[in-house]
Design a protein around this motif. Structure first.
Motif, mmCIF file in Angstrom:
data_model
loop_
_atom_site.group_PDB
_atom_site.id
_atom_site.type_symbol
_atom_site.label_atom_id
_atom_site.label_comp_id
_atom_site.label_asym_id
_atom_site.label_seq_id
_atom_site.Cartn_x
_atom_site.Cartn_y
_atom_site.Cartn_z
ATOM 1 N N ALA A 184 23.028 26.541 61.494
ATOM 2 C CA ALA A 184 24.042 26.248 62.518
ATOM 3 C C ALA A 184 24.604 24.847 62.329
ATOM 4 C CB ALA A 184 23.438 26.393 63.915
ATOM 5 N N LEU A 185 23.747 23.905 61.947
ATOM 6 C CA LEU A 185 24.205 22.532 61.720
ATOM 7 C C LEU A 185 25.135 22.464 60.503
ATOM 8 C CD1 LEU A 185 23.834 19.565 62.722
ATOM 9 C CD2 LEU A 185 22.018 19.360 61.011
ATOM 10 N N LEU A 186 24.828 23.239 59.472
ATOM 11 C CA LEU A 186 25.649 23.236 58.269
ATOM 12 C C LEU A 186 26.968 23.975 58.455
ATOM 13 C CD1 LEU A 186 23.007 23.951 55.458
ATOM 14 C CD2 LEU A 186 23.872 21.743 56.227
ATOM 15 N N SER A 187 27.005 24.893 59.410
ATOM 16 C CA SER A 187 28.189 25.751 59.537
ATOM 17 C C SER A 187 29.449 24.971 59.913
ATOM 18 C CB SER A 187 27.932 26.859 60.568
ATOM 19 O OG SER A 187 27.801 26.333 61.880
ATOM 20 N N GLY A 188 29.316 23.915 60.714
ATOM 21 C CA GLY A 188 30.488 23.132 61.102
ATOM 22 C C GLY A 188 31.138 22.436 59.920
ATOM 23 N N PRO A 189 30.375 21.609 59.173
ATOM 24 C CA PRO A 189 30.958 20.978 57.990
ATOM 25 C C PRO A 189 31.459 21.999 56.971
ATOM 26 C CG PRO A 189 28.893 19.917 58.576
ATOM 27 C CD PRO A 189 29.020 21.122 59.455
ATOM 28 N N SER A 190 30.686 23.062 56.774
ATOM 29 C CA SER A 190 31.082 24.089 55.810
ATOM 30 C C SER A 190 32.415 24.710 56.190
ATOM 31 C CB SER A 190 30.002 25.170 55.725
ATOM 32 O OG SER A 190 30.359 26.175 54.810
ATOM 33 N N GLY A 210 24.335 21.176 50.206
ATOM 34 C CA GLY A 210 23.223 21.503 49.328
ATOM 35 C C GLY A 210 21.939 21.561 50.123
ATOM 36 N N VAL A 211 21.029 22.448 49.702
ATOM 37 C CA VAL A 211 19.721 22.555 50.334
ATOM 38 C C VAL A 211 18.668 22.487 49.239
ATOM 39 C CG1 VAL A 211 18.212 23.886 51.843
ATOM 40 C CG2 VAL A 211 20.694 24.005 52.153
ATOM 41 N N VAL A 212 17.781 21.513 49.349
ATOM 42 C CA VAL A 212 16.748 21.285 48.345
ATOM 43 C C VAL A 212 15.404 21.727 48.905
ATOM 44 C CG1 VAL A 212 15.597 19.557 46.913
ATOM 45 C CG2 VAL A 212 18.036 19.325 47.439
ATOM 46 N N GLY A 213 14.826 22.782 48.309
ATOM 47 C CA GLY A 213 13.518 23.268 48.721
ATOM 48 C C GLY A 213 13.568 24.111 49.980
ATOM 49 N N GLY A 214 12.509 24.898 50.183
ATOM 50 C CA GLY A 214 12.352 25.655 51.421
ATOM 51 C C GLY A 214 13.289 26.822 51.599
ATOM 52 N N THR A 215 13.958 27.282 50.534
ATOM 53 C CA THR A 215 14.961 28.339 50.691
ATOM 54 C C THR A 215 14.566 29.630 49.986
ATOM 55 O OG1 THR A 215 16.181 27.574 48.741
ATOM 56 C CG2 THR A 215 16.830 26.658 50.873
ATOM 57 N N GLY A 216 13.282 29.788 49.651
ATOM 58 C CA GLY A 216 12.871 30.977 48.926
ATOM 59 C C GLY A 216 13.122 32.267 49.675
ATOM 60 N N ASP A 217 13.090 32.219 51.021
ATOM 61 C CA ASP A 217 13.296 33.429 51.818
ATOM 62 C C ASP A 217 14.626 33.386 52.562
ATOM 63 O OD1 ASP A 217 12.655 31.399 53.515
ATOM 64 O OD2 ASP A 217 11.228 32.547 54.734
ATOM 65 N N LEU A 218 15.608 32.650 52.016
ATOM 66 C CA LEU A 218 16.904 32.516 52.673
ATOM 67 C C LEU A 218 17.919 33.434 51.985
ATOM 68 C CD1 LEU A 218 18.625 31.031 54.803
ATOM 69 C CD2 LEU A 218 19.115 29.309 53.059
ATOM 70 N N PRO A 219 18.142 34.637 52.523
ATOM 71 C CA PRO A 219 19.083 35.563 51.883
ATOM 72 C C PRO A 219 20.526 35.175 52.161
ATOM 73 C CG PRO A 219 18.212 36.546 53.884
ATOM 74 C CD PRO A 219 17.501 35.215 53.705
ATOM 75 N N ALA A 220 21.423 35.655 51.285
ATOM 76 C CA ALA A 220 22.844 35.365 51.449
ATOM 77 C C ALA A 220 23.351 35.893 52.785
ATOM 78 C CB ALA A 220 23.636 35.985 50.300
ATOM 79 N N ARG A 221 22.777 37.003 53.272
ATOM 80 C CA ARG A 221 23.248 37.571 54.535
ATOM 81 C C ARG A 221 23.005 36.608 55.693
ATOM 82 N NH1 ARG A 221 22.032 43.644 56.896
ATOM 83 N NH2 ARG A 221 23.307 43.438 58.768
ATOM 84 N N ALA A 222 21.851 35.920 55.682
ATOM 85 C CA ALA A 222 21.570 34.959 56.753
ATOM 86 C C ALA A 222 22.569 33.809 56.725
ATOM 87 C CB ALA A 222 20.147 34.423 56.610
ATOM 88 N N VAL A 223 22.944 33.397 55.525
ATOM 89 C CA VAL A 223 23.943 32.341 55.389
ATOM 90 C C VAL A 223 25.278 32.799 55.962
ATOM 91 C CG1 VAL A 223 25.231 30.946 53.725
ATOM 92 C CG2 VAL A 223 22.785 31.352 53.383
ATOM 93 N N ALA A 224 25.663 34.044 55.644
ATOM 94 C CA ALA A 224 26.931 34.585 56.134
ATOM 95 C C ALA A 224 26.929 34.683 57.652
ATOM 96 C CB ALA A 224 27.186 35.961 55.517
ATOM 97 N N GLU A 225 25.823 35.172 58.220
ATOM 98 C CA GLU A 225 25.735 35.333 59.671
ATOM 99 C C GLU A 225 25.868 33.995 60.383
ATOM 100 O OE1 GLU A 225 22.029 37.244 60.254
ATOM 101 O OE2 GLU A 225 22.660 39.115 59.287
ATOM 102 N N ALA A 226 25.405 32.920 59.731
ATOM 103 C CA ALA A 226 25.463 31.598 60.349
ATOM 104 C C ALA A 226 26.845 30.965 60.242
ATOM 105 C CB ALA A 226 24.430 30.684 59.705
ATOM 106 N N GLY A 227 27.717 31.550 59.428
ATOM 107 C CA GLY A 227 29.049 30.983 59.267
ATOM 108 C C GLY A 227 29.143 29.906 58.202
ATOM 109 N N VAL A 228 28.173 29.872 57.289
ATOM 110 C CA VAL A 228 28.190 28.914 56.188
ATOM 111 C C VAL A 228 28.857 29.571 54.983
ATOM 112 C CG1 VAL A 228 26.785 27.503 54.629
ATOM 113 C CG2 VAL A 228 26.085 27.803 57.012
ATOM 114 N N ALA A 229 29.783 28.866 54.356
ATOM 115 C CA ALA A 229 30.496 29.405 53.198
ATOM 116 C C ALA A 229 29.592 29.384 51.975
ATOM 117 C CB ALA A 229 31.764 28.597 52.939
ATOM 118 N N GLY A 230 29.172 30.565 51.531
ATOM 119 C CA GLY A 230 28.261 30.652 50.409
ATOM 120 C C GLY A 230 28.820 30.082 49.124
ATOM 121 N N GLU A 231 30.147 30.134 48.951
ATOM 122 C CA GLU A 231 30.748 29.618 47.727
ATOM 123 C C GLU A 231 30.750 28.098 47.669
ATOM 124 O OE1 GLU A 231 34.197 30.301 50.635
ATOM 125 O OE2 GLU A 231 32.276 31.254 50.098
#
Length: 217
Positions: free
Chosen positions: A53-59, A66-87
Motif C-alpha cells: 500500500a505504501l509503494l502503490s502511491g509512488p508507483s 525496488g524490494v530487497v529480500g523478503g519477497t519469496g512468497d510475493l506473487p505478481a497477483r498480490a502486487v497487482a491487487e495493491a495497485g503497484v505497477a509491476g513493470e
C-alpha cells in the motif's frame, strides 16, 4: 546519475504521493525524498499488505520501486491487487550477505527502495544507507523488524489491527480487508484504517520480473 523514473513522469521534486489514508501517518503527508520510512513487523498480520500500500502511491505517480529480500512468497497477483505497477518494480528475493550493497545500488537509480531487515536496521549500515538515500533523493523503506529496531527512521508504520469482510454464514468471498495502521507524527501517536480490496478488484498489470532478469533502463 540518471534515475529510472526520469524515463516517466514523476513531477514531485521534494516528495512522492501516498495513497489516501496514509497521509496522516507521515510528518510531511507525502514520502519525502531522502527520508527513511519504516514498515514494522508485529503480532498482527498485514505487514506485506501495508508495504505494498505504501509503494502503490509512488508507483501510481510513475516512480520506480525496488524490494530487497523478503519477497519469496510475493506473487505478481498480490502486487497487482495493491495497485503497484509491476513493470516498474524490481525484486531481489535473495540478496544474501550483500544485501546492503544491493540496496545501496538501487538507491542510486530508483525512487523508493524497501529492504527486508528482520533483525532491525541501525548502526553503521543503517547510517550509510540513510545517507545514500539523502544524497540520491531516494526513499529508504526498511521493513520486517519490530518498531523499536528500525533506528533513525523519520517515521515507522505498524499494523495494529484488522479484519476481512465479505464472508457470511460460512460462504461468500473475501471482498475487502481493513488494516489499522499506527505511527507517530511529531511525537504524537496517530492511527488510521486502510481499506484494501479483495482479489476480484485487481486490475491486470505486467508480471513482476526479478531484478536479475531485468534490463536496467
Amino acid at each position: 546519475m540518471r534515475r529510472a523514473s526520469d524515463l516517466g513522469t514523476v513531477p514531485q521534486e521534494d516528495g512522492l504521493p501516498v495513497r489516501e489514508g496514509l497521509t496522516s501517518l507521515l510528518p510531511w503527508r507525502v514520502l519525502r525524498r531522502g527520508s527513511v520510512v519504516g514498515v514494522a513487523a508485529g503480532e498482527v498480520p498485514g505487514m506485506t499488505s501495508l508495504l505494498l500500500a505504501l509503494l502503490s502511491g509512488p508507483s501510481g505517480a510513475g516512480a520506480w520501486c525496488g524490494v530487497v529480500g523478503g519477497t519469496g512468497d510475493l506473487p505478481a497477483r498480490a502486487v497487482a491487487e495493491a495497485g503497484v505497477a509491476g513493470e516498474r518494480l524490481a525484486l531481489v528475493p535473495e540478496p544474501g550477505a550483500k544485501w546492503a550493497e544491493v540496496a545501496s545500488a538501487l538507491l542510486d537509480g530508483f525512487d523508493v527502495v524497501a529492504v527486508h531487515v528482520p533483525q532491525g536496521l541501525g548502526g553503521v549500515t543503517g547510517r550509510r544507507l540513510a545517507a545514500r538515500a539523502r544524497k540520491r533523493g531516494a526513499i529508504l523503506v526498511p521493513y520486517g523488524a519490530a518498531p523499536g529496531r528500525i533506528e533513525g527512521a523519520d517515521a515507522v508504520l505498524s499494523v495494529v489491527g484488522g479484519r476481512w469482510s465479505g464472508l457470511g454464514q460460512g460462504r461468500g468471498r473475501l471482498r475487502e480487508r481493513e488494516i489499522v495502521v499506527s505511527s507517530r507524527v511529531r511525537g504524537r501517536p496517530v492511527r488510521t484504517t486502510l481499506r484494501l480490496h479483495g482479489p476480484e478488484h485487481a486490475e491486470p498489470v505486467a508480471d513482476v520480473v526479478p531484478l536479475s532478469s531485468r534490463r536496467r533502463p
